[in-house]
Design a protein around this motif. Structure first.
Motif, mmCIF file in Angstrom:
data_model
loop_
_atom_site.group_PDB
_atom_site.id
_atom_site.type_symbol
_atom_site.label_atom_id
_atom_site.label_comp_id
_atom_site.label_asym_id
_atom_site.label_seq_id
_atom_site.Cartn_x
_atom_site.Cartn_y
_atom_site.Cartn_z
ATOM 1 N N GLY A 275 14.662 13.314 -1.339
ATOM 2 C CA GLY A 275 13.643 12.924 -2.321
ATOM 3 C C GLY A 275 13.469 11.430 -2.467
ATOM 4 N N HIS A 276 14.366 10.634 -1.861
ATOM 5 C CA HIS A 276 14.263 9.175 -1.973
ATOM 6 C C HIS A 276 13.637 8.572 -0.722
ATOM 7 C CE1 HIS A 276 17.061 10.179 -5.154
ATOM 8 N NE2 HIS A 276 16.765 9.016 -5.707
ATOM 9 N N GLY A 277 13.383 7.280 -0.841
ATOM 10 C CA GLY A 277 12.810 6.568 0.304
ATOM 11 C C GLY A 277 11.291 6.596 0.294
ATOM 12 N N ILE A 278 10.725 6.509 1.481
ATOM 13 C CA ILE A 278 9.262 6.391 1.583
ATOM 14 C C ILE A 278 8.583 7.713 1.217
ATOM 15 C CG2 ILE A 278 9.064 7.079 4.035
ATOM 16 C CD1 ILE A 278 7.146 4.495 4.193
ATOM 17 N N VAL A 279 7.432 7.600 0.595
ATOM 18 C CA VAL A 279 6.633 8.786 0.248
ATOM 19 C C VAL A 279 5.207 8.549 0.765
ATOM 20 C CG1 VAL A 279 5.879 10.350 -1.592
ATOM 21 C CG2 VAL A 279 7.978 9.011 -1.889
ATOM 22 N N PHE A 280 4.898 9.117 1.920
ATOM 23 C CA PHE A 280 3.528 8.979 2.425
ATOM 24 C C PHE A 280 2.603 9.885 1.615
ATOM 25 C CE2 PHE A 280 5.836 7.882 6.483
ATOM 26 C CZ PHE A 280 5.491 6.539 6.454
ATOM 27 N N ARG A 281 1.467 9.344 1.259
ATOM 28 C CA ARG A 281 0.502 10.090 0.450
ATOM 29 C C ARG A 281 -0.632 10.656 1.298
ATOM 30 N NH1 ARG A 281 -2.212 6.309 -1.744
ATOM 31 N NH2 ARG A 281 -1.149 4.704 -0.551
ATOM 32 N N LEU A 282 -0.851 10.027 2.475
ATOM 33 C CA LEU A 282 -2.023 10.410 3.278
ATOM 34 C C LEU A 282 -1.633 10.803 4.703
ATOM 35 C CD1 LEU A 282 -4.320 7.511 2.047
ATOM 36 C CD2 LEU A 282 -4.564 9.912 1.459
ATOM 37 N N GLY A 283 -1.503 9.776 5.563
ATOM 38 C CA GLY A 283 -1.397 9.983 7.012
ATOM 39 C C GLY A 283 -0.195 10.763 7.466
ATOM 40 N N LEU B 95 0.821 -1.218 0.000
ATOM 41 C CA LEU B 95 0.000 0.000 0.000
ATOM 42 C C LEU B 95 0.855 1.269 0.000
ATOM 43 C CD1 LEU B 95 -2.492 -1.019 2.853
ATOM 44 C CD2 LEU B 95 -2.942 -1.114 0.388
ATOM 45 N N VAL B 96 2.156 1.105 0.174
ATOM 46 C CA VAL B 96 3.023 2.261 0.402
ATOM 47 C C VAL B 96 3.813 2.585 -0.855
ATOM 48 C CG1 VAL B 96 4.788 3.232 1.923
ATOM 49 C CG2 VAL B 96 3.297 1.431 2.778
ATOM 50 N N ARG B 97 3.979 3.887 -1.104
ATOM 51 C CA ARG B 97 4.794 4.306 -2.245
ATOM 52 C C ARG B 97 6.242 4.523 -1.790
ATOM 53 N NH1 ARG B 97 4.523 10.096 -4.798
ATOM 54 N NH2 ARG B 97 6.490 9.937 -5.898
ATOM 55 N N HIS C 256 10.576 2.455 6.391
ATOM 56 C CA HIS C 256 9.737 3.618 6.714
ATOM 57 C C HIS C 256 10.548 4.747 7.344
ATOM 58 C CE1 HIS C 256 5.413 2.016 6.349
ATOM 59 N NE2 HIS C 256 6.215 1.123 5.786
ATOM 60 N N GLU C 257 11.844 4.538 7.508
ATOM 61 C CA GLU C 257 12.749 5.557 8.061
ATOM 62 C C GLU C 257 12.338 5.974 9.471
ATOM 63 O OE1 GLU C 257 12.715 8.531 4.901
ATOM 64 O OE2 GLU C 257 12.688 6.861 3.484
#
Lengths: 95, 431
Positions: free
Chosen positions: A87-95, A13-15, A65-66
């Motif tokens: 700019g790299h690594g996890i990109v949360f879209r919502l929470g 579910l994670v980008r 998730h760093e």
């Protein structure tokens, strides 16, 4: 949502915008092998980044998730932890 | 980018952005660095944003900010395996101006807030990691970033780099956190129809509810679960001290599944679909863990300074207020052109006087107490559930008999005395 979801399903579910090189480094795999019977990072890491492969620790940094838990929770301070490149690594879209 | 600014703020979360906003508004030349693709892309929160501290920065922000729902009810569930004793306060005054708090989704909110700082004149640069503070003659004079030729200089640097403040650690402001000073929280955002949310949580259109989950939600480990209503999603999560996960050898995502499938919680989630999974650390060391927050040319704000009230799940408000207080101090320092530790120490003094450190002091021993004495979560919450069950089950036994049964359930006289002592001690650390 009647069935429970596995960590693989959660991670799906994670980008992520993974870098080509890891920001997590196990400093000495022998410490994991000889001193750490629990391999506790394989348990508390919320993204199951750490997987024990018999003689060495596999680090699936791409799904990190760093959060920093491994740096703080490793009983032997055996993990070098950096932030992924900007700019790299996890990109949360919502929470 | 030009190489010298009045101020560099590292991290565009609530603390850093609040600071940059206030500085830019006062005409200070400020660079706001963010390591993520956009502000909020690295940030996680259960989701409660407090109106007062945000309005201290942007009055009536709720008229345009991307908020989810104003909270009109706060519930607390003390959970056993298949029961719960629930407390709640619902007040419709929270559903209208001036409001008390709102649920937010951070990726949306933080972007909006950072844009407001940019409108005031702050320069926001994303996708940039501040690798270290540049220190000259014991004074912080800038940061080295991971961009080519990435050294930037400023009169003062504000560290708003969050719970993993590698920069404050690099300066020796604190040692590495211990596993009992941080809580690991995992959370899922679950998609659910707006109308279903309102029916299920007994809400008028647009209103919101928060539920805090204690006891069996964390299998008796010190920590809490939470279930918050957003517009058309729910946020469900669970946070426990990292030391608790290590001690009990529990996988955090399995604990999350346990909460989601708990018989007291499952009905709330029926028919929802997970759309995002998130994990983050919360600094929960409290007052005793606060690092040094001021140095020559440098200030520390928000999570980086351990400014979280775990008992009341407050953090974003403390972040914003600390950012604002840091900005006020910098504006004053600028008029004197003095960015020494002794001048910037005004920030620390303001912090000490504010609700932030007052509240951290109030609960300074609470987390440690409940961590050291697990019987509160392991024994007393189930005991309370059994007592409620006995008392409210109508089975022909008289109420006096029921009270005697509950009394017997408290255990031997020694155990009863221990319970009395524990209640008193809990009062002592919370009062």
């Amino acid at each position: 949502m009647s069935h429970s979801s596995t960590i693989e399903e959660k991670q799906y579910l994670v980008r992520f915008n993974a870098d080509t090189k890891s920001h997590l480094h196990v400093l000495d795999h022998d410490i994991c092998l000889t001193k750490c019977p629990d391999k506790i990072c394989t348990i508390f890491c919320p993204a199951a980044v750490y997987k024990w492969e018999g003689t060495r620790m596999h680090v699936g940094y791409e799904g990190c998730h760093e959060c920093g838990s491994c740096r703080i929770g490793c009983p032997y301070e055996n993990i070098r932890w950096e932030y992924p490149r900007g700019g790299h690594g996890i990109v949360f879209r919502l929470g | 980018m030009p190489e010298k600014f009045d101020c560099i703020v590292v991290g565009a979360g609530p603390a850093g952005t609040a600071c940059a906003y206030e500085l830019a508004k006062a005409g200070v030349n400020v660079l706001l660095l963010e390591r993520g693709e956009y502000p909020g892309s690295k940030n996680v929160m259960g989701g409660v944003l407090y109106r007062k501290m945000m309005e201290d920065i942007i009055p009536e922000f709720y008229k345009e900010a991307p908020l989810e729902r104003p909270i009109v009810e706060q519930r607390f569930m003390l959970m056993d395996k298949e029961s719960a004793v629930t407390f709640s306060y619902k007040g419709l005054e929270w559903g209208r101006e001036p409001y008390n708090n709102f649920t937010v989704l951070r990726a949306k909110f933080d972007q909006w807030f950072a844009e407001k700082a940019v409108e005031q004149g702050a320069l926001l640069v994303c996708e940039t990691v501040a690798l270290e503070c540049i220190v000259e003659n014991g004074r912080v004079v800038g940061v080295r970033t991971d961009r080519p030729d990435g050294e930037v200089y400023a009169d003062v640097v504000v560290l708003a780099d969050g719970v993993n403040s590698l920069l404050a650690k690099q300066l020796g402001f604190h040692r590495e956190w211990r596993p009992d000073e941080v809580a690991l929280a995992t959370m899922e955002i679950l998609k659910l129809d707006k109308k279903v949310i309102e029916e299920r949580f007994n809400l008028e259109p647009g209103q919101g509810c928060t539920i805090e989950l204690l006891g069996d939600a964390t299998k008796g480990i010190l920590g809490t679960g939470f279930l918050y209503t957003n517009k058309d999603t729910l946020s469900i999560g669970v946070g426990t001290l990292l030391s608790g996960l290590i001690k009990h050898k529990i996988k955090p995502y399995e604990l999350l599944e346990y909460v989601k499938n708990h018989p007291m919680i499952r009905p709330y989630l029926q028919g929802s679909e997970p759309v995002e999974y998130l994990a983050h650390l919360i600094p929960e060391g409290g007052y005793h863990s606060m690092p040094k927050v001021v140095g020559d040319g440098v200030l520390v704000v928000g999570d980086a300074a351990q400014l979280v009230n775990a008992i009341h799940r407050e953090g974003s408000n403390m972040a914003m207020t600390s950012g604002r207080l840091a900005a006020e101090t910098i504006i004053m320092a600028k008029t004197y052109n003095d960015f020494s530790e002794s001048m910037l120490d005004h920030y620390r003094l303001k912090l000490m006087e504010s609700f932030i450190v007052q509240d951290l002091k109030k609960y300074k021993d609470a987390t440690h107490h409940f961590d050291a004495f697990p019987q509160y979560f392991e024994r007393y919450i189930p005991l309370l559930n059994r007592a409620a069950s006995h008392m409210f089950t109508v089975d022909g036994a008289s109420k006096w008999e029921k009270q005697r049964k509950i009394w017997r359930d408290l255990g031997s006289m020694k155990e009863k005395l221990k319970l009395a002592r524990d209640v008193f001690k809990a009062w002592e650390v919370m009062k």
